[in-house]
Design an enzyme around this catalytic site. Structure first.
Site, PDB file in Angstrom:
ATOM      1  N   TYR A 107       0.449  -1.254  -0.115  1.00  0.00           N
ATOM      2  CA  TYR A 107       0.095  -0.007   0.005  1.00  0.00           C
ATOM      3  C   TYR A 107       1.107   0.996  -0.411  1.00  0.00           C
ATOM      4  O   TYR A 107       1.952   1.129   1.086  1.00  0.00           O
ATOM      5  CB  TYR A 107      -0.883   0.011   1.280  1.00  0.00           C
ATOM      6  N   GLU A 195      -3.194   6.873  -3.877  1.00  0.00           N
ATOM      7  CA  GLU A 195      -3.385   5.859  -3.189  1.00  0.00           C
ATOM      8  C   GLU A 195      -3.201   4.956  -4.081  1.00  0.00           C
ATOM      9  O   GLU A 195      -4.180   5.146  -4.827  1.00  0.00           O
ATOM     10  CB  GLU A 195      -4.820   5.884  -2.300  1.00  0.00           C
TER      11      GLU A 195
END
Ligand code: GDP
Ligand code: MN
Length: 382
Positions: A107, A195
């Site tokens: 991530y 993101e």
């Protein structure tokens, strides 16, 4: 303004970030020909502005292009519902992307840390799942690095951070380089969020942005010309999107009391009063200054699009806004939209007497004060 995944990936690719090949399609035939280009080994992904598409059935892997095309046919026009977006969104387009082999999922994100007045990069080895879940169950798995506004990011800081995040050696150099590109994209595009989840490591040791979410700061759209045209369609919520098209400041919330007021401060006060009276606001809606009857009607209509709304509180303080105009609008809306749920109105200020006279004898319940209005509407919606 949220960008779709395909737009986000295009933007990132322009800044040198490695993304899988792919193209957007709005029909099964196009999906098939795109899939053919990748030998049928593709992933078809619903392009809706909501999280958790995978779990909602909006992301599927294929090994032949006909199956990918059939899935596209099923998906287009379908409403996807996820935990993050229970109202759901209708799929209009899909991204048909080269399917990559994934060994590990990480991530990465860049966002504004307002408390620190700095950008922050978040890195985690626990990619793939929702980051909120990681933050809750295993917060130490998220490593944060602040970006110094004067110096930017130094290599040693990033080397330390990816090490602390336990990213394997093979991926570290690539991740550091990707993070720098993300920060550069963030600043140059006036983003307020980038993101990458998952940031995928292939079995061959290549790091690829397999999913991407970019949001552009609405206040910068005047200079982010590429995104101006699509701005209205980018709201995550359908009622919010309609409000943007009508030029009405509206935010959808979870409660049952529809709220309409003039001036952001007065609307927020009304929300507080509703909460204090034991209710929950269904929205924030500011009709704006000098509102005409037609606009007020449009506002009532908007609030009524939310099926959770069991009653409406209207709170107007007339300065530039004339209360008689507002009253006309409310009455028109109630009649034309055949509204049967309770409506309480507190009207004060310019032409208030005339406004109250217009509403007298209608189904609208008058209130003298904001508190009284909140208590009355909550009593009927509870
Ligand atoms: P989201 O659920 O909306 O975040 O959509 P994602 O793009 O993140 O896809 C969900 C999941 O599908 C990912 O976490 C991956 O596990 C899987 N996935 C997506 N693209 C690929 C791909 O190209 N190859 C493989 N093997 N899995 C993929
Ligand atoms: Mn994702």
């Amino acid at each position: 303004m949220k960008l779709h995944e395909y737009q986000s990936k295009d933007l990132l690719a322009k800044h040198g970030v490695t993304v899988p090949g792919g193209e957007v399609a709005d029909n099964p035939a196009d999906a098939k020909s795109i899939a053919d280009r990748f030998g049928g080994k593709v992933v078809v992904k619903a392009q809706v502005l909501m999280g958790g598409r995978g779990k909602a059935g909006g992301v599927k892997l294929f090994t032949d292009s006909q199956a990918a095309s059939d899935f596209t046919k099923d998906l287009i026009g379908k409403r996807l519902v996820s935990i993050q977006n229970p109202a759901g969104m209708v799929v209009e387009k899909v991204l048909v992307a080269e399917q990559i082999d994934i060994a590990e999922e990480y991530y990465l994100s860049v966002l504004m840390d307002r408390a620190a007045s700095k950008l922050v990069v978040m890195i985690s080895k626990e990619g793939g799942m929702e980051i909120e879940e990681v933050a809750e169950k295993n917060p130490e798995a998220i490593v944060k690095v602040h970006v110094d506004p004067a110096w930017g990011l130094c290599d040693y800081e990033l080397r330390e951070a990816v090490g602390r995040a336990n990213i394997p050696n093979v991926a570290r150099g690539q991740m550091i380089s990707m993070i720098k590109k993300l920060v550069k994209t963030y600043i140059e595009s006036d983003a307020d969020l980038i993101e990458i989840n998952p940031c995928a490591l292939t079995p061959e040791g290549k790091l690829i942005a397999a999913d991407a979410k970019v949001s552009i700061d609405d206040n910068a759209l005047f200079r982010q010309l590429a995104y101006q045209e699509t701005a209205d369609d980018s709201a995550e919520d359908e009622i919010e999107a309609e409000a943007a098209r009508r030029g009405i400041a509206y935010v959808r919330l979870d409660g049952e009391v529809g709220i309409i007021g003039n001036g952001a401060g007065l609307v927020m006060c009304s929300m507080d009063e509703v909460k204090a009276a034991g209710g929950q606001p269904a929205d924030f809606l500011d009709v704006g200054g000098g509102a005409q009857a037609e606009r007020v009607k449009s506002c009532v209509e908007l609030v009524m699009m939310d099926p959770k709304v069991k009653g409406i509180l209207i709170n107007i303080f007339g300065g530039i806004t004339r209360c008689d105009e507002v009253a006309k609008g409310i009455l028109q809306a109630i009649e034309e939209l055949k509204i049967t749920i309770p409506v309480v109105a507190r009207i004060e200020g310019t032409a208030a007497e005339a406004g109250r006279a217009i509403l007298a004898g209608s189904q609208i319940v008058p209130a003298q004060s904001m508190q009284e209005a909140a208590q009355k509407i909550v009593a009927t919606t509870r």
